[in-house]
Write an enzyme that holds these catalytic residues in place. Sequence first.
Site, mmCIF file in Angstrom:
data_model
loop_
_atom_site.group_PDB
_atom_site.id
_atom_site.type_symbol
_atom_site.label_atom_id
_atom_site.label_comp_id
_atom_site.label_asym_id
_atom_site.label_seq_id
_atom_site.Cartn_x
_atom_site.Cartn_y
_atom_site.Cartn_z
ATOM 1 N N HIS A 142 0.839 -1.204 0.000
ATOM 2 C CA HIS A 142 0.000 0.000 0.000
ATOM 3 C C HIS A 142 0.873 1.253 0.000
ATOM 4 O O HIS A 142 0.652 2.180 -0.790
ATOM 5 C CB HIS A 142 -0.903 -0.024 1.232
ATOM 6 C CG HIS A 142 -1.594 1.270 1.522
ATOM 7 N ND1 HIS A 142 -2.922 1.493 1.216
ATOM 8 C CD2 HIS A 142 -1.152 2.420 2.104
ATOM 9 C CE1 HIS A 142 -3.256 2.716 1.581
ATOM 10 N NE2 HIS A 142 -2.200 3.297 2.131
ATOM 11 N N GLU A 143 1.870 1.293 0.885
ATOM 12 C CA GLU A 143 2.728 2.478 0.974
ATOM 13 C C GLU A 143 3.549 2.670 -0.290
ATOM 14 O O GLU A 143 3.744 3.796 -0.758
ATOM 15 C CB GLU A 143 3.646 2.370 2.194
ATOM 16 C CG GLU A 143 2.923 2.390 3.525
ATOM 17 C CD GLU A 143 2.041 3.620 3.687
ATOM 18 O OE1 GLU A 143 2.426 4.695 3.174
ATOM 19 O OE2 GLU A 143 0.976 3.513 4.316
ATOM 20 N N HIS A 146 1.688 4.352 -3.052
ATOM 21 C CA HIS A 146 1.712 5.817 -2.965
ATOM 22 C C HIS A 146 2.929 6.372 -3.704
ATOM 23 O O HIS A 146 2.841 7.388 -4.401
ATOM 24 C CB HIS A 146 1.774 6.263 -1.506
ATOM 25 C CG HIS A 146 0.470 6.197 -0.783
ATOM 26 N ND1 HIS A 146 -0.689 6.731 -1.299
ATOM 27 C CD2 HIS A 146 0.141 5.675 0.432
ATOM 28 C CE1 HIS A 146 -1.682 6.545 -0.436
ATOM 29 N NE2 HIS A 146 -1.202 5.902 0.612
ATOM 30 N N GLU A 221 -6.015 7.046 -0.889
ATOM 31 C CA GLU A 221 -5.891 5.915 0.026
ATOM 32 C C GLU A 221 -6.628 4.693 -0.517
ATOM 33 O O GLU A 221 -6.126 3.570 -0.453
ATOM 34 C CB GLU A 221 -6.419 6.296 1.407
ATOM 35 C CG GLU A 221 -5.603 7.344 2.133
ATOM 36 C CD GLU A 221 -4.172 6.908 2.406
ATOM 37 O OE1 GLU A 221 -3.932 5.682 2.537
ATOM 38 O OE2 GLU A 221 -3.296 7.774 2.478
#
Length: 306
Positions: A142-143, A146, A221
């Site tokens: 997930h990070e 980004h 997100e």
Amino acid sequence: MARTRYASDRGLTSRMLLTMFLLGLVYVVFVGAFFVIAPKWGGVALAVAVVFLLAQYFFSDRLTLFAMHGREVSAEEAPELHGVIDRIIALSDAPKPRVAIADTDVPNAFATGRNQKKAVVCVTTGLLRRLDPVELEGVLAHEMAHVAHKDVAVMTIASFLGVCAGLITRFGLEWGLWGGFNRRDSNDQNTGLILLAVVAVSAVAYAISFLLTRALSRYRELSADRAAALLTGRPSALASALTKVSGEIARIPSRDLRSAEPFNAFFFAPAFTKGFSVSNLFSTHPSLDKRLAQLQKISAQLGRGE
């Protein structure tokens, strides 16, 4: 941006373009009104805002790591953490970011840096203690999504108007409270009314830009959740990590959460203090239910039951 195997997201691109367009309109109106009302102050306010923007853009990785007391760790110092990131790199074909650990019991993670070459992914010791390797992989994917989406750069640029308008509103109010609202210049012009008009226009611009950037932040997100779930093929692991982190954050002392709240825009999950607050209304993140619902839908699409 280097090409990666993270799934493209047309919804994210469309939302970014629309939000940036609307922010651009607000910016044009704001600057035009500001220079009409107070042309003498316009250059100074713009210069200060540009300095803040450049500092955040070029030094976001160092500033965030310093504020969170994070330190970079080598593969020898944290072999398991590096191993998880190396697996994600192999899946995504993305450059490897710098890896850091922040010594705090608040279970969370964040990524920062204006591009993939300057990226750093940081996890807290609280997160490492609570998640198993599969859940940790989901969080780190997930990070790193980004980073692949250039979210830090996009959000820094998108927040420029808010920073500028916020500074003007704050300094204008402080000056006004010290007597600025009652002043007149040598030409018998009511400086107080001009100052009041500047504060009002700035406050409106700040409020609109705040809402637009928060909407963009919530969608990014969801997009990072989606990209991570599709990349790893394990949406249920990411859902488990979300549920576990959110539940554990609720058990963290309020004092520790208050110190972490300023960094919510960077975090995997927001660190809210217990109870209802205005920050819950204008959160940088979607609700837990909304994130879990999306992951459940992705799981069904992949043929994996929750």
